[in-house]
Design a protein around this motif. Structure first.
Motif, mmCIF file in Angstrom:
data_model
loop_
_atom_site.group_PDB
_atom_site.id
_atom_site.type_symbol
_atom_site.label_atom_id
_atom_site.label_comp_id
_atom_site.label_asym_id
_atom_site.label_seq_id
_atom_site.Cartn_x
_atom_site.Cartn_y
_atom_site.Cartn_z
ATOM 1 N N MET A 332 0.812 -1.217 0.000
ATOM 2 C CA MET A 332 0.000 0.000 0.000
ATOM 3 C C MET A 332 0.847 1.270 0.000
ATOM 4 S SD MET A 332 -1.307 -0.362 3.974
ATOM 5 C CE MET A 332 -2.302 1.104 4.028
ATOM 6 N N PHE A 333 2.109 1.160 0.451
ATOM 7 C CA PHE A 333 2.993 2.319 0.513
ATOM 8 C C PHE A 333 3.892 2.442 -0.717
ATOM 9 C CE2 PHE A 333 2.339 0.752 4.891
ATOM 10 C CZ PHE A 333 1.680 1.841 5.433
ATOM 11 N N SER A 334 3.846 1.455 -1.599
ATOM 12 C CA SER A 334 4.767 1.412 -2.737
ATOM 13 C C SER A 334 4.126 1.953 -4.010
ATOM 14 C CB SER A 334 5.220 -0.033 -2.974
ATOM 15 O OG SER A 334 4.173 -0.783 -3.555
ATOM 16 N N ASP A 335 4.957 2.150 -5.032
ATOM 17 C CA ASP A 335 4.454 2.609 -6.327
ATOM 18 C C ASP A 335 3.626 1.528 -7.024
ATOM 19 O OD1 ASP A 335 5.676 5.005 -5.900
ATOM 20 O OD2 ASP A 335 7.385 4.626 -7.224
ATOM 21 N N GLN A 336 3.644 0.307 -6.458
ATOM 22 C CA GLN A 336 2.830 -0.786 -7.015
ATOM 23 C C GLN A 336 1.468 -0.896 -6.315
ATOM 24 O OE1 GLN A 336 6.349 -1.403 -6.322
ATOM 25 N NE2 GLN A 336 6.476 -0.703 -8.453
ATOM 26 N N ALA A 337 1.169 0.031 -5.439
ATOM 27 C CA ALA A 337 -0.108 -0.008 -4.715
ATOM 28 C C ALA A 337 -1.278 0.031 -5.678
ATOM 29 C CB ALA A 337 -0.192 1.169 -3.744
ATOM 30 N N GLU A 338 -2.339 -0.711 -5.335
ATOM 31 C CA GLU A 338 -3.520 -0.804 -6.204
ATOM 32 C C GLU A 338 -4.742 -0.260 -5.456
ATOM 33 O OE1 GLU A 338 -2.399 -5.259 -7.659
ATOM 34 O OE2 GLU A 338 -2.018 -4.512 -5.620
ATOM 35 N N PHE A 339 -5.046 0.999 -5.705
ATOM 36 C CA PHE A 339 -6.218 1.635 -5.107
ATOM 37 C C PHE A 339 -7.125 2.171 -6.218
ATOM 38 C CE2 PHE A 339 -3.284 1.898 -1.444
ATOM 39 C CZ PHE A 339 -4.099 1.349 -0.459
ATOM 40 N N GLY A 340 -7.387 1.313 -7.190
ATOM 41 C CA GLY A 340 -8.154 1.728 -8.357
ATOM 42 C C GLY A 340 -9.640 1.893 -8.112
ATOM 43 N N LYS A 341 -10.117 1.520 -6.917
ATOM 44 C CA LYS A 341 -11.557 1.604 -6.644
ATOM 45 C C LYS A 341 -11.947 2.858 -5.858
ATOM 46 C CE LYS A 341 -12.401 -3.395 -6.677
ATOM 47 N NZ LYS A 341 -12.927 -4.546 -5.895
ATOM 48 N N MET A 342 -11.005 3.790 -5.707
ATOM 49 C CA MET A 342 -11.291 4.985 -4.919
ATOM 50 C C MET A 342 -11.816 6.149 -5.756
ATOM 51 S SD MET A 342 -8.289 5.284 -2.046
ATOM 52 C CE MET A 342 -8.236 4.173 -0.629
ATOM 53 N N LEU A 343 -11.078 6.507 -6.783
ATOM 54 C CA LEU A 343 -11.397 7.689 -7.579
ATOM 55 C C LEU A 343 -11.958 7.312 -8.946
ATOM 56 C CD1 LEU A 343 -8.218 9.870 -6.867
ATOM 57 C CD2 LEU A 343 -10.437 9.977 -5.714
ATOM 58 N N GLN A 344 -12.740 8.204 -9.488
ATOM 59 C CA GLN A 344 -13.257 7.975 -10.841
ATOM 60 C C GLN A 344 -12.140 8.051 -11.867
ATOM 61 O OE1 GLN A 344 -16.650 10.434 -11.771
ATOM 62 N NE2 GLN A 344 -17.801 9.811 -9.952
ATOM 63 N N SER A 345 -11.143 8.864 -11.601
ATOM 64 C CA SER A 345 -9.992 8.942 -12.502
ATOM 65 C C SER A 345 -9.097 7.723 -12.289
ATOM 66 C CB SER A 345 -9.193 10.222 -12.235
ATOM 67 O OG SER A 345 -8.680 10.213 -10.915
ATOM 68 N N SER A 346 -8.269 7.436 -13.272
ATOM 69 C CA SER A 346 -7.413 6.247 -13.198
ATOM 70 C C SER A 346 -6.029 6.560 -12.639
ATOM 71 C CB SER A 346 -7.269 5.630 -14.597
ATOM 72 O OG SER A 346 -6.716 6.598 -15.496
ATOM 73 N N GLU A 347 -5.911 7.675 -11.982
ATOM 74 C CA GLU A 347 -4.622 8.092 -11.430
ATOM 75 C C GLU A 347 -4.138 7.110 -10.371
ATOM 76 O OE1 GLU A 347 -2.691 12.285 -9.836
ATOM 77 O OE2 GLU A 347 -4.832 11.958 -9.715
ATOM 78 N N PRO A 348 -2.859 6.681 -10.435
ATOM 79 C CA PRO A 348 -2.344 5.748 -9.428
ATOM 80 C C PRO A 348 -2.242 6.405 -8.058
ATOM 81 C CG PRO A 348 -0.553 6.504 -10.838
ATOM 82 C CD PRO A 348 -1.828 7.018 -11.455
#
Length: 431
Positions: A332-348
Motif C-alpha cells: 500500500m505504501f509502494s508505487d505498485q499499490a492498487e487503489f483503483g476503486k477509490m477515484l473515478q480517474s485512473s490516477e495511481p
C-alpha cells in the motif's frame, strides 16, 4: 520507475483517539441490536471482536518494540477502521495484504463495511463514546460511486473537498475537524508539511470516550505510594484506593491477575492485567500473543477486592508505516499499490503515511483506556475466601484495555513509567 509511469499520488490515513473522564455526569448508550437478530449478530460481533483483539496485540507488540520504555495508548479500533476504509478502495495484492494484516473476516468490500457499521451505528447517538469518520478529497477529483456509498452508508463518513496544494489551509481544515470531534484534546494531528499538490485523499477516524466509574475512587483515599518502575527503581505517585465487589481473576498461566472496572450507564469497562512480578510485563506481553481476550474475561468472577491504582495521564503519537510493513501490509505504501476503486480517474494512488494520536487521563471519577490480550492454554480459577478481600495493587508496570461488551478492544495501553508526583499527606480513612 520508468519516466513514462505515472507517479502514484498520496493517501493519508489519520487516526486519533481521546479519552477524558466525565466528571459529574453519566450518559447512557443507545440500544443494541433487536432480539430477532441477536443470534446472528452475536456470532458476527464475537468474530469481529476476536479478530480485532488479535490485530490489537500485534500492533501493541510492534509499538512496544518501536518505543521501549514509553507508556503506550492507542485505539486499535480507530486504526483498523481507517485502514478498512482504505481497503474498500483497494484491489489485487494490496487488498489481499490488507485483509490478512488487518485480520478482516471477509474479502468482500460490502461485508467488511457492514462489520464496522455494527459498532459505529451502536454509538452513533452516544454521548459517552463518539466515533466519527471523514474522508477529505482533493478538489477536482470525484470518488467512485461504490466507494463513496460504502463510506457514507456503512462508515457514516461524509466526503469533503479540499485543496491539498494549499497545505496550510488544508491541514487547518482537517485538524479543526479532529479537534471538534475530540473536545479539543487532539490538536495538530496532521502537519501541513505532509500535504502537497500530489495528495489526493486523507482518511480520518476520531474516537473520543468520556465516562465515570460505576464505583468511583473516593478522593480522600488517594495517597502517596510507591510505584516500582523495575526491581531497582521506584517513584512516589498518587495512588487511588477503593474496596468494592469487582470481577477479578487469578491467571496462573499468565503469571498475572486481572481486574475489570466497569463504567456507569454503559456496556464499557476497563480491563487491567497485572503481572505478578515487578519486571513481569515483557513476559506477560509475550504470553498475551497466544491468548484471546475472552479467555481472560471468562475467567473473571465477582469478589471483594481492595484496589490500588495510580492516577496517570499519557499522550501518544506514532506514524504507523513501519508497523503496517512488519504486519505484512507493505504494498500500500509502494508505487505498485492498487487503489483503483477509490477515484473515478485512473490516477495511481499509494498511502503516504498512517498517523495515530491518543490521549488518556485516569483519575478518581473516570477514565478512558486501552486493551490487552493474552497467551493462555488454560486459565484456572483460584478458590477464594469470601471473608478475605483480594488485594489488587497496581504498583508496577501493567497493561490495560477499554472494552466494549467485554471482548472488543476500543483502546489499548500500558503503564511502564510514572513521574515522581508527591501529594500532600493527610488523614485518610482505611479501606
Amino acid at each position: 520507475m520508468k519516466p513514462s509511469t505515472p507517479h502514484p499520488r498520496s493517501i493519508w490515513i489519520l487516526t486519533a483517539c481521546w479519552l477524558l473522564p466525565l466528571l459529574f455526569l453519566a450518559l447512557s448508550l443507545c440500544p443494541l441490536v433487536s432480539s430477532s437478530d441477536v443470534t446472528m449478530a452475536d456470532a458476527a460481533n464475537q468474530e469481529f471482536a476476536r479478530r480485532l483483539a488479535l490485530f490489537s496485540i500485534n500492533v501493541y507488540g510492534k509499538l512496544s518494540e518501536q518505543k521501549p520504555g514509553e507508556n503506550i495508548v492507542f485505539s486499535p479500533f480507530s486504526i483498523q477502521t481507517c485502514a478498512a476504509m482504505a481497503r474498500l478502495g483497494a484491489e489485487g495484492e494490496t487488498a489481499t495484504q490488507l485483509d490478512h494484516g488487518l485480520g478482516l473476516a471477509s474479502n468482500d468490500a460490502g461485508q467488511i463495511a457492514q462489520s464496522f457499521h455494527q459498532v459505529l451505528a451502536t454509538y452513533q447517538d452516544s454521548q459517552i463514546l463518539r466515533i466519527a469518520n471523514k474522508i477529505f478529497v482533493m478538489e477536482g477529483y470525484a470518488l467512485r460511486q461504490e466507494f463513496d456509498e460504502l463510506l457514507t452508508k456503512q462508515f457514516l463518513s461524509a466526503a469533503q473537498a479540499v485543496d491539498f496544494a494549499k497545505n496550510v489551509q488544508a491541514a487547518a481544515t482537517i485538524n479543526g475537524w479532529v479537534e471538534q470531534r475530540t473536545n479539543n484534546l487532539i490538536k495538530d494531528l496532521v502537519p501541513s508539511s505532509v500535504l502537497n499538490a500530489d495528495s489526493r485523499l486523507v482518511l480520518v477516524n476520531a474516537i473520543h470516550f468520556k465516562g465515570t466509574w460505576l464505583h468511583q475512587f473516593p478522593k480522600h483515599a488517594t495517597r502517596p505510594d510507591t510505584f516500582h518502575l523495575d526491581d531497582k527503581r521506584s517513584v512516589q505517585v498518587p495512588m487511588m484506593g477503593l474496596k468494592e465487589r469487582f470481577r477479578y481473576a487469578d491467571l496462573p498461566a499468565l503469571d498475572a491477575t486481572a481486574l475489570e472496572l466497569p463504567y456507569k450507564d454503559s456496556d464499557l469497562s476497563m480491563l487491567i492485567v497485572l503481572p505478578n512480578s515487578k519486571t513481569g510485563l515483557s513476559a506477560l506481553e509475550e504470553k498475551l500473543r497466544l491468548t484471546t481476550l475472552s479467555q481472560i474475561t471468562q475467567a473473571l468472577h465477582k469478589t471483594q477486592v481492595v484496589v490500588k491504582l495510580p492516577k496517570f495521564k499519557a499522550e501518544f503519537q506514532v506514524e504507523l508505516t513501519d508497523v503496517f510493513r512488519k504486519l505484512g501490509m507493505s504494498r500500500m505504501f509502494s508505487d505498485q499499490a492498487e487503489f483503483g476503486k477509490m477515484l473515478q480517474s485512473s490516477e495511481p494512488l499509494k498511502v503516504s503515511a498512517i498517523i495515530h494520536k491518543a490521549f488518556i487521563d485516569v483519575n478518581e471519577e473516570g477514565t478512558e483506556a486501552a486493551a490487552a490480550t493474552g497467551v493462555v492454554v488454560r486459565l484456572k480459577r483460584s478458590v477464594i475466601s469470601l471473608d478475605e478481600p483480594i488485594e489488587f495493587l497496581a504498583d508496577r508496570p501493567f497493561t490495560y484495555a477499554l472494552l466494549h461488551q467485554e471482548d472488543l478492544p476500543l483502546f489499548w495501553g500500558s503503564v511502564v513509567q510514572l513521574e515522581e508526583n508527591d501529594i500532600p499527606s493527610s488523614e485518610h480513612d482505611e479501606l
